[in-house]
Design an enzyme around this catalytic site. Structure first.
Site, PDB file in Angstrom:
ATOM      1  N   GLU A   1     -41.210  24.015  78.455  1.00 56.59           N
ATOM      2  CA  GLU A   1     -40.982  24.801  79.679  1.00 56.59           C
ATOM      3  C   GLU A   1     -41.944  25.982  79.717  1.00 56.59           C
ATOM      4  OE1 GLU A   1     -40.173  25.275  82.520  1.00 56.59           O
ATOM      5  OE2 GLU A   1     -38.069  25.040  82.989  1.00 56.59           O
ATOM      6  N   ASP A   2     -42.190  26.494  80.909  1.00 55.29           N
ATOM      7  CA  ASP A   2     -43.014  27.705  81.008  1.00 55.29           C
ATOM      8  C   ASP A   2     -42.207  28.947  80.670  1.00 55.29           C
ATOM      9  OD1 ASP A   2     -41.425  27.482  83.298  1.00 55.29           O
ATOM     10  OD2 ASP A   2     -43.050  27.844  84.719  1.00 55.29           O
TER      11      ASP A   2
ATOM     12  N   ASP B   1     -35.294  31.697  81.981  1.00 57.53           N
ATOM     13  CA  ASP B   1     -34.866  32.935  82.628  1.00 57.53           C
ATOM     14  C   ASP B   1     -33.334  32.984  82.611  1.00 57.53           C
ATOM     15  OD1 ASP B   1     -34.835  35.207  84.245  1.00 57.53           O
ATOM     16  OD2 ASP B   1     -35.314  34.146  86.084  1.00 57.53           O
TER      17      ASP B   1
ATOM     18  N   PHE C   1     -41.111  39.695  87.007  1.00 55.30           N
ATOM     19  CA  PHE C   1     -41.601  38.423  87.523  1.00 55.30           C
ATOM     20  C   PHE C   1     -43.064  38.259  87.130  1.00 55.30           C
ATOM     21  CE2 PHE C   1     -43.164  35.271  90.454  1.00 55.30           C
ATOM     22  CZ  PHE C   1     -42.141  34.335  90.405  1.00 55.30           C
TER      23      PHE C   1
ATOM     24  N   ARG D   1     -51.377  30.011  89.381  1.00 52.81           N
ATOM     25  CA  ARG D   1     -51.220  29.132  88.212  1.00 52.81           C
ATOM     26  C   ARG D   1     -52.492  29.077  87.374  1.00 52.81           C
ATOM     27  NH1 ARG D   1     -46.448  26.166  88.869  1.00 52.81           N
ATOM     28  NH2 ARG D   1     -45.955  25.499  90.972  1.00 52.81           N
TER      29      ARG D   1
END
Ligand code: 5GP
Length: 173
Positions: free
Chosen positions: A97-98, A101, A150, A163
């Site tokens: 996963e990036d 959260d 964020f 990205r």
């Protein structure tokens, strides 16, 4: 008013940490092929670098999920937009996963994949935002723990932009 991108994690630190993670992942999976499952789209750069840091046999699969719908806060709803092409029954799996959260996406993925009979499932996430967690999920390999801000870059987007940044930055509107 224009947005600012504040650099948070430079490309060199990302590369050094991924090299360590690759060695650790292989040490935890001696003598077996690892099925690496990249969660699209945000993990694509991390996955590309991580698989090259894992010595030995690796298979690559992708899973598409949507949880944020173009904004900077989670909708809470998770949806599979592209399923795996191969069975993972009996495989040692690594979800890549990036960022974790709230944990809602990872919890959903773990529950969805666990019923398919893998030999094991571990989780690698480039970034971890533990202060925003709503549900406890195991993250076996964390690249960097970050504050509740964020971030974009190195695969992570805002409305499909950013990205391609080679580093991670905080998006400041
Ligand atoms: P969770 O379900 O854990 O709240 O969120 C998981 C997904 O939300 C991530 O895969 C990612 O797509 C998105 N997300 C969470 N935090 C951020 C962030 O700081 N930046 C970006 N670009 N996406 C985020």
């Amino acid at each position: 008013m224009s947005a600012t991108l504040r650099p948070l994690i430079p490309a060199e630190r990302i590369a050094a940490r991924i090299a360590e993670m690759g060695q650790q992942i292989r040490a935890d999976h001696p003598d077996c092929s690892i099925t690496v499952i990249g969660v699209l789209k945000g993990s694509f750069l991390f996955l590309a670098d991580l698989v090259r840091a894992i010595p030995g046999d690796v298979r690559v699969e992708f899973l598409g999920v949507a949880s944020y719908h173009g904004g900077t806060s989670s909708s809470g709803a998770v949806q599979i937009t592209q399923d795996l092409r191969a069975s993972i029954e009996g495989h040692a799996c690594l979800i890549v996963e990036d960022i974790v959260d709230t944990g809602l996406t990872m919890d959903y993925l773990l529950r969805t994949l666990q019923v398919r009979g893998p030999a094991s499932i571990r989780v690698a996430s480039l970034l971890d935002k533990p202060s925003n967690r709503e549900i406890d999920v195991p993250v076996d390999y964390v690249g960097f723990t970050i504050p509740d801000e964020f971030v974009v870059g190195y695969g992570l987007d805002l409305g499909e932009l950013y990205r391609n940044l080679p580093y991670v930055a905080v998006y400041e509107p």
